[in-house]
Design a protein around this motif. Structure first.
Motif, PDB file in Angstrom:
ATOM      1  N   LEU A 389       0.831  -1.197   0.000  1.00  0.00           N
ATOM      2  CA  LEU A 389       0.000   0.000   0.000  1.00  0.00           C
ATOM      3  C   LEU A 389       0.872   1.256   0.000  1.00  0.00           C
ATOM      4  O   LEU A 389       1.943   1.288   0.617  1.00  0.00           O
ATOM      5  N   SER A 392      -0.985   7.001   1.047  1.00  0.00           N
ATOM      6  CA  SER A 392      -2.374   7.432   0.861  1.00  0.00           C
ATOM      7  C   SER A 392      -3.337   6.260   1.041  1.00  0.00           C
ATOM      8  O   SER A 392      -4.379   6.383   1.705  1.00  0.00           O
ATOM      9  N   GLN A 393      -2.995   5.118   0.447  1.00  0.00           N
ATOM     10  CA  GLN A 393      -3.877   3.952   0.569  1.00  0.00           C
ATOM     11  C   GLN A 393      -3.937   3.448   2.014  1.00  0.00           C
ATOM     12  O   GLN A 393      -5.003   3.069   2.501  1.00  0.00           O
ATOM     13  N   ALA A 395      -3.596   5.234   4.665  1.00  0.00           N
ATOM     14  CA  ALA A 395      -4.428   6.178   5.409  1.00  0.00           C
ATOM     15  C   ALA A 395      -5.908   5.859   5.233  1.00  0.00           C
ATOM     16  O   ALA A 395      -6.702   5.952   6.185  1.00  0.00           O
ATOM     17  N   GLN A 396      -6.279   5.468   4.019  1.00  0.00           N
ATOM     18  CA  GLN A 396      -7.684   5.139   3.760  1.00  0.00           C
ATOM     19  C   GLN A 396      -8.100   3.869   4.509  1.00  0.00           C
ATOM     20  O   GLN A 396      -9.224   3.768   5.011  1.00  0.00           O
ATOM     21  N   VAL A 397      -7.189   2.898   4.589  1.00  0.00           N
ATOM     22  CA  VAL A 397      -7.488   1.675   5.332  1.00  0.00           C
ATOM     23  C   VAL A 397      -7.639   1.977   6.817  1.00  0.00           C
ATOM     24  O   VAL A 397      -8.584   1.515   7.471  1.00  0.00           O
ATOM     25  N   GLY A 399      -8.482   4.744   8.203  1.00  0.00           N
ATOM     26  CA  GLY A 399      -9.686   5.542   8.446  1.00  0.00           C
ATOM     27  C   GLY A 399     -10.967   4.752   8.430  1.00  0.00           C
ATOM     28  O   GLY A 399     -11.998   5.216   8.943  1.00  0.00           O
ATOM     29  N   THR A 400     -10.941   3.546   7.843  1.00  0.00           N
ATOM     30  CA  THR A 400     -12.172   2.764   7.735  1.00  0.00           C
ATOM     31  C   THR A 400     -12.129   1.433   8.478  1.00  0.00           C
ATOM     32  O   THR A 400     -13.176   0.815   8.697  1.00  0.00           O
TER      33      THR A 400
END
Length: 433
Positions: A389, A392-393, A395-397, A399-400
């Motif tokens: 990852l 940025s990717q 961070a998205q993981v 966050g969710t």
């Protein structure tokens, strides 16, 4: 300082002899102004010639009777010269080394060491009955046993007060640990893999307190909590897998909770220049993590910082809620079975734990804020290194999908664990860690 020569009898190595024309592995202890430095020497003797490496740097020298004379130059161009005398599987002598603060000056240091026995056969199960325990994470403590990657260790631990399965005090209170176990081939920069195969309760009681640690107690209750801190004995029903406060009445008269055996302490020896550290403390080498996911069926990854890693474990709990808010969890002794392995040439920045379903990173620091940052950073590194990852990717993981738990509030440092469900992640690009 303690000499490594005395370890020979403790390890049962007296039957080994130096084998001509074979590469032998030695652990050297160099006394640098009363501070020990450990290194790994691979040495092969051919007639009167000697060659091999010292911590990966080429070594060449000569043999005269039972005396080895050799030198090695490190990547910074510093040459060290050794003169060592062999006596069966022990070695002792001196090292002539450059002064780290004055390149024109050289200093002579005492050296001792011992030979790592050769492996015979494939992976095996070691039955180890402890005769001593450690109240420090210490690189200068003699190994109790030499094992190899793939080997399994079956042994026992004491409770945090030093009491064994028979109720006998065997060590001083303060989380005495079983070990250290020397894992042959482990070197700084590797990762030690500890598969927790079995954690089995071996007595029918555990001890705890009725207190609440200050980090978890609001000011409005501080006055009322003054009378807390009394010992609580818990009965362990090993057949049913339940724990009950002994003699409980009233609202807790029928209180019973399922046990979940865990290891509060799990560590490798701290790195070069670090003194022995209390088994009440934590750092990137592990320590008194008190993380209730260090349980049967899970795997722990720790950064190797000394030759052989030097694995310690202990401070077993029959059960612990998140944070160990009562200062003591359900402290008890335990039968422990672990399998060790190595990932060579890759390290981790902080302890990692993996279950069949989740990856977890433990951040440990002096404050919850810093522990949270460490756990998050370690998780992002894992996602980048093993799952490919981008930042940025990752961070998205986070966050969710990230879950945070407070692992430890009871020590001088605190712990926060970040975890992610592996089913949500892409296929692993490289193996753990």
């Amino acid at each position: 300082m303690r000499s490594r020569i005395g370890v020979i009898a403790a390890l049962g190595l007296a039957g080994f002899a130096v084998t001509a024309h074979a590469m032998d592995t030695w652990v050297l202890r160099t006394d640098l102004w009363q501070s020990p430095a450990f290194s790994t020497l691979h040495a092969q003797q051919d007639a009167k010639a000697l060659h091999g490496d010292l911590d990966g740097d080429a070594m060449r020298g000569s043999v005269e009777g039972d005396t080895w004379t050799f030198e090695s130059t490190d990547t910074q161009g510093r040459t060290s010269r050794f003169r060592l005398r062999l006596e069966r599987d022990a070695i002792a002598g001196t090292a002539d080394m450059p002064d780290p603060n004055d390149g024109t000056r050289r200093v002579t240091h005492a050296v001792t060491g011992w030979r790592v026995p050769d492996r015979t056969g494939g992976p095996r199960v070691w039955e180890y009955r402890p005769t001593s325990y450690s109240n420090t994470w210490d690189a200068d403590r003699h190994p109790v046993l030499v094992v190899w990657p793939g080997d399994t260790i079956h042994t026992t631990t004491l409770d945090s007060g030093g009491v064994d399965e028979n109720g006998v005090t065997r060590a001083l209170f303060g989380n005495p640990q079983t070990g250290p176990f020397f894992v042959a081939g482990a070197a700084p920069g590797d990762t030690l893999v500890v598969h927790i195969r079995r954690l089995k309760l071996n007595r029918d009681y555990a001890d705890s307190l009725d207190t609440i640690v200050g980090r978890a107690l609001g000011a409005s209750l501080a006055g009322q909590a003054g009378n807390l801190g009394k010992p609580v004995r818990w009965k362990l029903d090993r057949d049913k897998g339940l724990a009950r406060p002994d003699g409980a009445t009233g609202a807790l008269g029928n209180y019973a909770v399922p046990v979940k055996p865990m290891l509060g302490g799990l560590a490798v020896a701290p790195g070069f220049g670090m003194p022995a550290i209390s088994t009440g403390d934590t750092s990137r080498f592990g320590g008194n993590m008190d993380f209730n996911e260090v349980v049967e069926g899970n795997t722990v990854y720790l950064p190797v910082q000394q030759p052989g890693a030097l694995l310690y474990f202990g401070d077993a709990h029959a059960l612990q809620g998140d944070g160990e808010t009562t200062q003591y969890a359900l402290e008890t002794s335990m039968d422990v079975t672990v399998t060790v392995d190595l990932i060579r040439g890759r390290t981790v920045s902080m302890p990692r734990v993996e279950s069949p379903a989740r990856i977890m990173v433990l951040g440990q620091a002096g404050s919850l804020d810093d522990a949270l940052k460490a756990a998050s950073t370690g998780t992002i590194q894992w996602l980048q290194q093993d799952y490919g990852l981008t930042l940025s990717q990752a961070a998205q993981v986070l966050g969710t999908a990230v879950h945070y738990t407070v692992a430890n509030l009871a020590g001088r440092s605190v712990g926060v664990a970040a975890s992610i469900d592996k089913a949500l992640l892409p296929a692993r690009r490289v193996g753990p860690p």
